[in-house]
Design an enzyme around this catalytic site. Structure first.
Site, PDB file in Angstrom:
ATOM      1  N   LYS A 205       2.697  -6.271  12.856  1.00 17.41           N
ATOM      2  CA  LYS A 205       1.389  -5.645  12.660  1.00 17.41           C
ATOM      3  C   LYS A 205       0.516  -5.798  13.909  1.00 17.41           C
ATOM      4  CE  LYS A 205      -2.297  -3.936  10.923  1.00 17.41           C
ATOM      5  NZ  LYS A 205      -2.462  -2.502  10.756  1.00 17.41           N
ATOM      6  N   PHE A 250      -2.236   9.473  20.449  1.00 18.37           N
ATOM      7  CA  PHE A 250      -3.076   8.388  20.996  1.00 18.37           C
ATOM      8  C   PHE A 250      -3.288   8.471  22.501  1.00 18.37           C
ATOM      9  CE2 PHE A 250      -4.683   4.870  18.426  1.00 18.37           C
ATOM     10  CZ  PHE A 250      -4.398   5.377  17.180  1.00 18.37           C
ATOM     11  N   CYS A 261     -10.204  -3.158  12.787  1.00 16.87           N
ATOM     12  CA  CYS A 261      -8.871  -3.690  13.085  1.00 16.87           C
ATOM     13  C   CYS A 261      -8.595  -3.932  14.566  1.00 16.87           C
ATOM     14  CB  CYS A 261      -7.808  -2.768  12.501  1.00 16.87           C
ATOM     15  SG  CYS A 261      -7.851  -2.753  10.710  1.00 16.87           S
TER      16      CYS A 261
HETATM   17  N1  LIG Z   1      -9.387  -1.301   7.230  1.00 12.03           N
HETATM   18  C1  LIG Z   1      -8.225  -0.927   7.734  1.00 12.03           C
HETATM   19  O1  LIG Z   1      -8.049   0.190   8.225  1.00 12.03           O
HETATM   20  C2  LIG Z   1      -7.050  -1.873   7.702  1.00 12.03           C
HETATM   21  C3  LIG Z   1      -5.766  -1.384   7.971  1.00 12.03           C
HETATM   22  C4  LIG Z   1      -4.697  -2.257   7.938  1.00 12.03           C
HETATM   23  C5  LIG Z   1      -4.909  -3.614   7.677  1.00 12.03           C
HETATM   24  N2  LIG Z   1      -6.167  -4.075   7.454  1.00 12.03           N
HETATM   25  C6  LIG Z   1      -6.342  -5.495   7.143  1.00 12.03           C
HETATM   26  O2  LIG Z   1      -6.490  -5.636   5.741  1.00 12.03           O
HETATM   27  C7  LIG Z   1      -7.398  -6.707   5.439  1.00 12.03           C
HETATM   28  C8  LIG Z   1      -8.552  -6.179   4.607  1.00 12.03           C
HETATM   29  O3  LIG Z   1      -9.252  -5.212   5.386  1.00 12.03           O
HETATM   30  P1  LIG Z   1     -10.351  -4.254   4.739  1.00 12.03           P
HETATM   31  O4  LIG Z   1     -10.787  -3.320   5.813  1.00 12.03           O
HETATM   32  O5  LIG Z   1      -9.851  -3.725   3.446  1.00 12.03           O
HETATM   33  O6  LIG Z   1     -11.523  -5.330   4.451  1.00 12.03           O
HETATM   34  P2  LIG Z   1     -12.873  -5.128   3.640  1.00 12.03           P
HETATM   35  O7  LIG Z   1     -13.853  -6.019   4.301  1.00 12.03           O
HETATM   36  O8  LIG Z   1     -13.164  -3.679   3.484  1.00 12.03           O
HETATM   37  O9  LIG Z   1     -12.514  -5.688   2.181  1.00 12.03           O
HETATM   38  C9  LIG Z   1     -12.228  -7.013   1.909  1.00 12.03           C
HETATM   39  C10 LIG Z   1     -12.607  -7.288   0.464  1.00 12.03           C
HETATM   40  O10 LIG Z   1     -12.174  -8.601   0.094  1.00 12.03           O
HETATM   41  C11 LIG Z   1     -13.132  -9.151  -0.774  1.00 12.03           C
HETATM   42  N3  LIG Z   1     -12.980 -10.607  -0.819  1.00 12.03           N
HETATM   43  C12 LIG Z   1     -13.264 -11.528   0.135  1.00 12.03           C
HETATM   44  N4  LIG Z   1     -12.958 -12.759  -0.271  1.00 12.03           N
HETATM   45  C13 LIG Z   1     -12.448 -12.629  -1.524  1.00 12.03           C
HETATM   46  C14 LIG Z   1     -11.935 -13.551  -2.483  1.00 12.03           C
HETATM   47  N5  LIG Z   1     -11.887 -14.852  -2.206  1.00 12.03           N
HETATM   48  N6  LIG Z   1     -11.498 -13.070  -3.652  1.00 12.03           N
HETATM   49  C15 LIG Z   1     -11.556 -11.750  -3.924  1.00 12.03           C
HETATM   50  N7  LIG Z   1     -12.025 -10.839  -3.060  1.00 12.03           N
HETATM   51  C16 LIG Z   1     -12.463 -11.257  -1.876  1.00 12.03           C
HETATM   52  C17 LIG Z   1     -14.456  -8.680  -0.213  1.00 12.03           C
HETATM   53  O11 LIG Z   1     -15.490  -8.754  -1.160  1.00 12.03           O
HETATM   54  C18 LIG Z   1     -14.102  -7.239   0.196  1.00 12.03           C
HETATM   55  O12 LIG Z   1     -14.371  -6.331  -0.847  1.00 12.03           O
HETATM   56  C19 LIG Z   1      -7.819  -7.268   6.802  1.00 12.03           C
HETATM   57  O13 LIG Z   1      -6.973  -8.327   7.132  1.00 12.03           O
HETATM   58  C20 LIG Z   1      -7.583  -6.108   7.748  1.00 12.03           C
HETATM   59  O14 LIG Z   1      -7.325  -6.543   9.060  1.00 12.03           O
HETATM   60  C21 LIG Z   1      -7.241  -3.222   7.443  1.00 12.03           C
END
Ligand SMILES: NC(=O)c1ccc[n+]([C@@H]2O[C@H](COP(=O)([O-])OP(=O)(O)OC[C@H]3O[C@@H](n4cnc5c(N)ncnc54)[C@H](O)[C@@H]3O)[C@@H](O)[C@H]2O)c1
Length: 439
Positions: A205, A250, A261
């Site tokens: 990743k 890209f 990210c």
């Molecule tokens: N956003 C993207 O495009 C993307 C793509 C691939 C991977 N990721 C990865 O996925 C992960 C999540 O990213 P995201 O953009 O969805 O984050 P986000 O901030 O949109 O969502 C995270 C959620 O987790 C919740 N949360 C935090 N602590 C918690 C707990 N203890 N119990 C339950 N819920 C809890 C928060 O309230 C929030 O709603 C990250 O590691 C990110 O790097 C993100």
């Protein structure tokens, strides 16, 4: 299958909705009660094309539910995705407190054997930390696996439904079989489900995001050089992109990468490298180039107003870090807005989806225009930061009538320079010659 998804952000919500769509029984848990309340009423906390009908349909169909009761979600699920945020810590490393808090809850509520999947982007070794945290609280057997997510905001549902590949790091054949079953509907057209060991999956990743960020910074620097030597980056892009070893994706120059990210993942990988005595020099340069790039439109504006920007009015089109999302995390538009405000500029902004999210940072220091044209009223210049479709073919005559000065600095190369010059604009884009009004 009974699936629990902990964290209903951009990733968790998409994963939950898509897995429900293929017939699984999915419960999405989040600690944010407001978010969960809204979701129960089919009110999505984010803008993501195609997600709304998916959530509505599956919630109505009884296959998708939302709760703040993380423990209850753990107890009722056989497979649990951890999809909480992993923001950068002060030293740039990924902050694992949310991931490990969820692991603790899972351990405390392990009422039968389960598969725990780290979906969040986490450094090598995290799955083992998750395993350790769960083991502190339970004797029950369980498996941990790493299944990093590659979806892109703005195309997240499509990416999850039709992934280029699914990467899964496993510790047992049994886990591989369960994941094969879960993902079967999404890889029917032959795109691979790639099994590997857990550290390799975790590393994949970061390597993917680091490679993409590298391409972006590379092309941004090529564009700067094109401008300096009188070459056209659009032609150079076509010239190199048709080489199969390079490929066309890209390679568009832009105002710097942002979002939740690339910036944090590049930082985290650099930190991992430093911790392990492997200095990732290329990535350090990628990051520095990106920081500089986020100010490119500000630098251009400064050059157009040698007497200073103070007292000028600048319109910004686009606040989201890219089109088709309302996400403004690390957005170059916010860096530009802050720099302009600092220079004493009156800033008028527009974005079709991201005004509310941007307000959290910019507050009432800028004017939020109800539509793209309203942002141009009395403006001395327009800066285009996000490549929203509605900005691609605007009414240039109307724009000119609204602006005090017909100057556009374009961070997305949306228009043809000679056409803009013919229309009476000074048009300054990336990696192409400055076009000046021909009359
Ligand atoms: N956003 C993207 O495009 C993307 C793509 C691939 C991977 N990721 C990865 O996925 C992960 C999540 O990213 P995201 O953009 O969805 O984050 P986000 O901030 O949109 O969502 C995270 C959620 O987790 C919740 N949360 C935090 N602590 C918690 C707990 N203890 N119990 C339950 N819920 C809890 C928060 O309230 C929030 O709603 C990250 O590691 C990110 O790097 C993100």
């Amino acid at each position: 299958m009974r699936v629990g998804v902990v964290g209903t952000g951009y990733v968790g919500l998409v994963v939950g909705a898509c897995l429900a769509e293929t017939g699984n029984d999915v419960v999405c848990a989040d600690v944010d009660a407001r978010k969960v309340d809204g979701l129960k009423r089919n009110q999505l906390p984010i803008y993501e094309p195609g997600l709304q009908p998916l959530v509505e349909r599956n919630q109505t169909g009884g296959r998708l539910s939302f709760t703040t009761d993380v423990a209850g979600a753990v107890e009722q699920s056989d497979i649990i995705f951890i999809a909480v945020g992993t923001p950068p810590d002060e030293d740039g490393s990924a902050d694992l407190q949310h991931v490990l808090a969820v692991a603790r809850t899972i351990g405390q509520h392990m009422n039968r054997s389960k598969i725990v999947i780290t979906k969040s982007t986490v450094p090598v070794g995290t799955a083992e930390k998750v395993r350790g945290e769960i083991q502190k609280h339970t004797q029950a057997p369980f498996h941990v696996c790493s299944n990093p997510e590659f979806l892109k905001e703005g195309a997240a549902v499509d990416d999850f439904m039709k992934p280029d590949r699914v990467v899964v790091g496993v510790d047992a054949d049994e886990t591989a079989r369960a994941l094969e079953e879960l993902y079967a509907p999404f890889v029917r057209t032959g795109n691979p489900l790639i099994f590997m060991d857990i550290p390799s999956a975790e590393m994949t990743k970061y390597a993917a995001n680091a490679m993409l960020a590298t391409r972006i910074s590379f092309m941004n620097q090529v564009a700067r050089l094109c401008e300096a030597v009188g070459a056209d980056v659009s032609l150079v892009r076509k010239g190199i992109g048709s080489d199969r070893r390079i490929g066309p994706a890209f390679l568009f120059p832009g105002p710097g990468y942002g979002g939740s990210c690339f910036p944090k993942d590049v930082k985290a990988l650099i930190k991992t490298g430093d911790d392990r005595g492997v200095s990732l020099d290329v990535l350090k340069a990628v990051e520095a180039a990106n920081d500089r790039q986020k100010l490119i439109l500000f630098d251009k504006l400064t050059r157009h107003f040698p007497d200073g920007l103070k007292g000028k009015t600048v319109a910004i089109w686009g606040l989201a870090f890219k089109a088709e999302t309302d996400d403004v995390r690390e957005s170059p538009a916010l860096v530009l807005a802050e720099a302009l405000l600092e220079a004493g500029v009156k800033v008028q902004v527009h974005d079709p989806e991201a005004m509310e999210t941007a307000k959290m940072q910019l507050g009432n220091r800028v004017t939020y225009a109800p539509n793209a044209y309203a942002a141009l009223e009395g403006a001395t210049a327009l800066a285009i930061v996000t490549e929203w479709r509605e900005y691609r073919n605007p009414d240039f005559t109307k724009m000119k009538g609204l602006m005090r000065q017909a100057l556009i600095v374009d961070g997305r190369n949306l228009y043809e320079p000679s056409r803009l010059a013919d229309l009476g604009f000074t048009y300054d884009s990336l990696g192409r010659r400055l076009a000046c009004a021909s009359s």
